[in-house]
Motif scaffolding. Structure first.
Motif, PDB file in Angstrom:
ATOM      1  N   PRO A 180      -1.769 -11.662   2.423  1.00 53.08           N
ATOM      2  CA  PRO A 180      -2.648 -10.595   1.938  1.00 53.08           C
ATOM      3  C   PRO A 180      -1.950  -9.714   0.897  1.00 53.08           C
ATOM      4  CG  PRO A 180      -1.737  -9.999   4.065  1.00 53.08           C
ATOM      5  CD  PRO A 180      -1.249 -11.392   3.770  1.00 53.08           C
ATOM      6  N   GLY A 181      -2.733  -9.269  -0.075  1.00 51.14           N
ATOM      7  CA  GLY A 181      -2.234  -8.296  -1.023  1.00 51.14           C
ATOM      8  C   GLY A 181      -2.313  -6.895  -0.441  1.00 51.14           C
ATOM      9  N   PRO A 182      -1.851  -5.895  -1.164  1.00 52.31           N
ATOM     10  CA  PRO A 182      -1.880  -4.514  -0.645  1.00 52.31           C
ATOM     11  C   PRO A 182      -3.279  -4.048  -0.255  1.00 52.31           C
ATOM     12  CG  PRO A 182      -0.522  -4.654  -2.623  1.00 52.31           C
ATOM     13  CD  PRO A 182      -1.215  -5.980  -2.483  1.00 52.31           C
ATOM     14  N   GLY A 183      -4.275  -4.382  -1.100  1.00 50.26           N
ATOM     15  CA  GLY A 183      -5.643  -3.963  -0.799  1.00 50.26           C
ATOM     16  C   GLY A 183      -6.165  -4.586   0.475  1.00 50.26           C
ATOM     17  N   LEU A 184      -5.898  -5.867   0.665  1.00 45.49           N
ATOM     18  CA  LEU A 184      -6.371  -6.562   1.861  1.00 45.49           C
ATOM     19  C   LEU A 184      -5.660  -6.037   3.104  1.00 45.49           C
ATOM     20  CD1 LEU A 184      -8.498  -8.794   2.230  1.00 45.49           C
ATOM     21  CD2 LEU A 184      -6.634 -10.443   2.415  1.00 45.49           C
ATOM     22  N   ARG A 185      -4.382  -5.695   2.962  1.00 42.49           N
ATOM     23  CA  ARG A 185      -3.642  -5.142   4.108  1.00 42.49           C
ATOM     24  C   ARG A 185      -4.193  -3.777   4.503  1.00 42.49           C
ATOM     25  NH1 ARG A 185       1.036  -7.305   1.464  1.00 42.49           N
ATOM     26  NH2 ARG A 185       1.540  -5.235   0.625  1.00 42.49           N
ATOM     27  N   ARG A 186      -4.516  -2.959   3.519  1.00 46.67           N
ATOM     28  CA  ARG A 186      -5.093  -1.636   3.841  1.00 46.67           C
ATOM     29  C   ARG A 186      -6.441  -1.788   4.524  1.00 46.67           C
ATOM     30  NH1 ARG A 186      -2.998  -0.270  -1.308  1.00 46.67           N
ATOM     31  NH2 ARG A 186      -5.032  -0.667  -2.271  1.00 46.67           N
ATOM     32  N   LEU A 187      -7.262  -2.694   4.039  1.00 46.93           N
ATOM     33  CA  LEU A 187      -8.570  -2.923   4.638  1.00 46.93           C
ATOM     34  C   LEU A 187      -8.429  -3.456   6.057  1.00 46.93           C
ATOM     35  CD1 LEU A 187     -11.629  -2.907   4.299  1.00 46.93           C
ATOM     36  CD2 LEU A 187     -11.482  -5.165   3.240  1.00 46.93           C
ATOM     37  N   ALA A 188      -7.481  -4.371   6.269  1.00 45.26           N
ATOM     38  CA  ALA A 188      -7.251  -4.927   7.606  1.00 45.26           C
ATOM     39  C   ALA A 188      -6.779  -3.844   8.574  1.00 45.26           C
ATOM     40  CB  ALA A 188      -6.234  -6.065   7.531  1.00 45.26           C
ATOM     41  N   ALA A 189      -5.939  -2.939   8.099  1.00 48.15           N
ATOM     42  CA  ALA A 189      -5.467  -1.852   8.959  1.00 48.15           C
ATOM     43  C   ALA A 189      -6.624  -0.960   9.392  1.00 48.15           C
ATOM     44  CB  ALA A 189      -4.406  -1.031   8.228  1.00 48.15           C
ATOM     45  N   LEU A 190      -7.564  -0.707   8.463  1.00 43.68           N
ATOM     46  CA  LEU A 190      -8.734   0.099   8.795  1.00 43.68           C
ATOM     47  C   LEU A 190      -9.598  -0.606   9.833  1.00 43.68           C
ATOM     48  CD1 LEU A 190     -10.709   2.458   8.280  1.00 43.68           C
ATOM     49  CD2 LEU A 190     -11.655   1.133   6.378  1.00 43.68           C
ATOM     50  N   ILE A 191      -9.847  -1.897   9.649  1.00 47.15           N
ATOM     51  CA  ILE A 191     -10.671  -2.650  10.596  1.00 47.15           C
ATOM     52  C   ILE A 191      -9.975  -2.755  11.947  1.00 47.15           C
ATOM     53  CG2 ILE A 191     -11.661  -4.930  11.077  1.00 47.15           C
ATOM     54  CD1 ILE A 191     -13.185  -3.208   9.002  1.00 47.15           C
ATOM     55  N   GLU A 192      -8.667  -2.903  11.946  1.00 50.63           N
ATOM     56  CA  GLU A 192      -7.927  -2.962  13.216  1.00 50.63           C
ATOM     57  C   GLU A 192      -8.119  -1.674  14.004  1.00 50.63           C
ATOM     58  OE1 GLU A 192      -3.350  -3.543  14.894  1.00 50.63           O
ATOM     59  OE2 GLU A 192      -3.763  -3.693  12.734  1.00 50.63           O
ATOM     60  N   ARG A 193      -8.078  -0.529  13.346  1.00 53.63           N
ATOM     61  CA  ARG A 193      -8.284   0.748  14.035  1.00 53.63           C
ATOM     62  C   ARG A 193      -9.713   0.855  14.565  1.00 53.63           C
ATOM     63  NH1 ARG A 193      -5.256   2.661   9.602  1.00 53.63           N
ATOM     64  NH2 ARG A 193      -7.144   3.440   8.561  1.00 53.63           N
ATOM     65  N   ARG A 194     -10.671   0.452  13.729  1.00 52.44           N
ATOM     66  CA  ARG A 194     -12.067   0.515  14.168  1.00 52.44           C
ATOM     67  C   ARG A 194     -12.325  -0.417  15.343  1.00 52.44           C
ATOM     68  NH1 ARG A 194     -15.508   0.556   8.449  1.00 52.44           N
ATOM     69  NH2 ARG A 194     -14.945   2.688   7.809  1.00 52.44           N
ATOM     70  N   ALA A 195     -11.758  -1.621  15.309  1.00 53.31           N
ATOM     71  CA  ALA A 195     -11.946  -2.577  16.406  1.00 53.31           C
ATOM     72  C   ALA A 195     -11.353  -2.051  17.696  1.00 53.31           C
ATOM     73  CB  ALA A 195     -11.313  -3.915  16.035  1.00 53.31           C
ATOM     74  N   GLY A 196     -10.252  -1.313  17.587  1.00 46.32           N
ATOM     75  CA  GLY A 196      -9.634  -0.740  18.784  1.00 46.32           C
ATOM     76  C   GLY A 196     -10.469   0.336  19.421  1.00 46.32           C
ATOM     77  N   ARG A 197     -11.378   0.931  18.639  1.00 46.38           N
ATOM     78  CA  ARG A 197     -12.250   1.988  19.166  1.00 46.38           C
ATOM     79  C   ARG A 197     -13.718   1.543  19.184  1.00 46.38           C
ATOM     80  NH1 ARG A 197      -9.313   4.963  15.106  1.00 46.38           N
ATOM     81  NH2 ARG A 197     -11.258   5.120  13.912  1.00 46.38           N
ATOM     82  N   SER A 198     -13.956   0.249  19.174  1.00 44.89           N
ATOM     83  CA  SER A 198     -15.322  -0.272  19.021  1.00 44.89           C
ATOM     84  C   SER A 198     -16.230   0.040  20.201  1.00 44.89           C
ATOM     85  CB  SER A 198     -15.300  -1.783  18.771  1.00 44.89           C
ATOM     86  OG  SER A 198     -14.542  -2.441  19.757  1.00 44.89           O
ATOM     87  N   GLY A 199     -15.732   0.000  21.401  1.00 42.91           N
ATOM     88  CA  GLY A 199     -16.486   0.403  22.593  1.00 42.91           C
ATOM     89  C   GLY A 199     -17.843  -0.239  22.699  1.00 42.91           C
ATOM     90  N   ALA A 200     -18.895   0.612  22.702  1.00 40.11           N
ATOM     91  CA  ALA A 200     -20.268   0.126  22.882  1.00 40.11           C
ATOM     92  C   ALA A 200     -20.738  -0.747  21.719  1.00 40.11           C
ATOM     93  CB  ALA A 200     -21.218   1.301  23.055  1.00 40.11           C
ATOM     94  N   TYR A 201     -20.098  -0.634  20.567  1.00 39.54           N
ATOM     95  CA  TYR A 201     -20.506  -1.445  19.423  1.00 39.54           C
ATOM     96  C   TYR A 201     -20.368  -2.939  19.683  1.00 39.54           C
ATOM     97  CZ  TYR A 201     -20.806   2.698  16.456  1.00 39.54           C
ATOM     98  OH  TYR A 201     -21.179   3.902  15.904  1.00 39.54           O
ATOM     99  N   VAL A 202     -19.517  -3.316  20.625  1.00 42.22           N
ATOM    100  CA  VAL A 202     -19.302  -4.725  20.930  1.00 42.22           C
ATOM    101  C   VAL A 202     -19.714  -5.047  22.364  1.00 42.22           C
ATOM    102  CG1 VAL A 202     -17.456  -4.928  19.241  1.00 42.22           C
ATOM    103  CG2 VAL A 202     -16.881  -4.303  21.600  1.00 42.22           C
ATOM    104  N   GLY A 203     -20.482  -4.163  22.969  1.00 35.79           N
ATOM    105  CA  GLY A 203     -20.850  -4.331  24.380  1.00 35.79           C
ATOM    106  C   GLY A 203     -21.678  -5.566  24.661  1.00 35.79           C
ATOM    107  N   CYS A 204     -22.429  -6.046  23.669  1.00 37.50           N
ATOM    108  CA  CYS A 204     -23.295  -7.222  23.893  1.00 37.50           C
ATOM    109  C   CYS A 204     -22.503  -8.512  24.043  1.00 37.50           C
ATOM    110  CB  CYS A 204     -24.297  -7.362  22.752  1.00 37.50           C
ATOM    111  SG  CYS A 204     -23.537  -7.583  21.118  1.00 37.50           S
ATOM    112  N   LEU A 205     -21.213  -8.496  23.747  1.00 35.38           N
ATOM    113  CA  LEU A 205     -20.400  -9.706  23.871  1.00 35.38           C
ATOM    114  C   LEU A 205     -19.719  -9.817  25.218  1.00 35.38           C
ATOM    115  CD1 LEU A 205     -18.666  -9.823  20.360  1.00 35.38           C
ATOM    116  CD2 LEU A 205     -20.813 -10.848  21.084  1.00 35.38           C
ATOM    117  N   ARG A 206     -19.843  -8.800  26.048  1.00 36.84           N
ATOM    118  CA  ARG A 206     -19.140  -8.820  27.343  1.00 36.84           C
ATOM    119  C   ARG A 206     -19.968  -9.496  28.418  1.00 36.84           C
ATOM    120  NH1 ARG A 206     -17.686  -2.545  26.410  1.00 36.84           N
ATOM    121  NH2 ARG A 206     -16.011  -2.842  24.897  1.00 36.84           N
TER     122      ARG A 206
END
Length: 253
Positions: free
Chosen positions: A227-253
């Motif tokens: 990944p380039g710098p831009g892709l790494r920054r975007l991945a870091a943002l998504i990683e944080r959001r996924a860690g706090r996803s909670g009810a947003y992913v409740g339908c997969l449980r």
């Protein structure tokens, strides 16, 4: 007794004048083609409806139209089907937070996002993507990518609503993760994890999962392993959001 007058300029035309039966046959040709065209259109319209039911059982492993194209052109591809239970939860969570945050709540179409796209288009502004994971699954399973993208959308929208009614969210996600393209000839999360990181889909780290998720919009140009710098920054943002996803992913449980 007067001899009959013979018009030598028109003599013999009766021999080449088409018979009435032939004219009727010629008129029927367009009708036949129209009927055949309608029949083909009806079959093509019903095919996704039937296939969606056939794809409901978990032991059925659908393929995408891109995979079929690779087979038809003898390009080949790498795809290894894996049940969703054998995929790291961080991967599915990252895909939802990156691709379709309302996946668990909408009915195949995110009406809020769709209204935003229409408003932007009417205002003459650049439009953003409004495809849900369900819509992308429908496109990958049944439709084409380019050209005629606008025509495809007309078909894609009702199909997405139909698939969401028939399939569970969990099954839709399972199919999507197993047919999504993650590089040239690389389809499905198991092949992607092995190809890019040398691990199984079940052993993906949270950062690897995020990198794979942000690759999806352009898997040909983006490489999660490099990944380039831009892709790494975007991945870091998504990683944080996924860690706090909670009810947003409740339908997969």
């Amino acid at each position: 007794m007067a001899e009959p007058i013979v018009d030598h300029e028109t003599e013999g035309l009766d021999m080449v004048r088409p018979k009435r039966g032939n004219r009727i046959g010629l008129k029927r040709w367009p009708r036949r083609w129209v009927r055949r065209g309608i029949t083909v259109a009806v079959v093509l319209a019903l095919l996704p409806v039937v296939l969606t039911f056939l794809y409901l059982p978990p032991f059925v492993h659908p393929v995408s139209t891109l995979m079929l194209k690779d087979l038809a052109t003898f390009s080949g591809y790498d795809r290894r089907w894996v049940p969703i239970d054998d995929v790291a939860p961080a991967l599915a969570n990252s895909v939802i937070m990156s691709e379709d945050g309302q996946f668990c709540f909408h009915r195949g179409i995110d009406l809020g996002e769709l209204r935003g796209v229409v408003d932007d288009a009417l205002a003459g502004e650049m439009t953003r993507g409004a495809s849900t994971i369900t819509m992308q699954t429908v496109k990958n399973l049944y439709l084409w990518s380019r050209p005629l993208g606008s025509v495809r959308k007309v078909v894609e929208l009702p199909l997405a609503v139909y698939v969401d009614m028939v399939m569970s969210k969990r099954r839709i996600m399972e199919i999507y993760l197993n047919i999504a393209e993650w590089g040239p000839g690389i389809y499905g999360i198991e092949a992607a994890a092995q190809h890019h990181f040398g691990v199984s889909a079940k052993r993906l780290s949270r950062r690897q999962a995020a990198l794979l998720a942000v690759t999806l919009p352009n898997p040909i140009a983006r490489n999660p392993a490099k990944p380039g710098p831009g892709l790494r920054r975007l991945a870091a943002l998504i990683e944080r959001r996924a860690g706090r996803s909670g009810a947003y992913v409740g339908c997969l449980r």
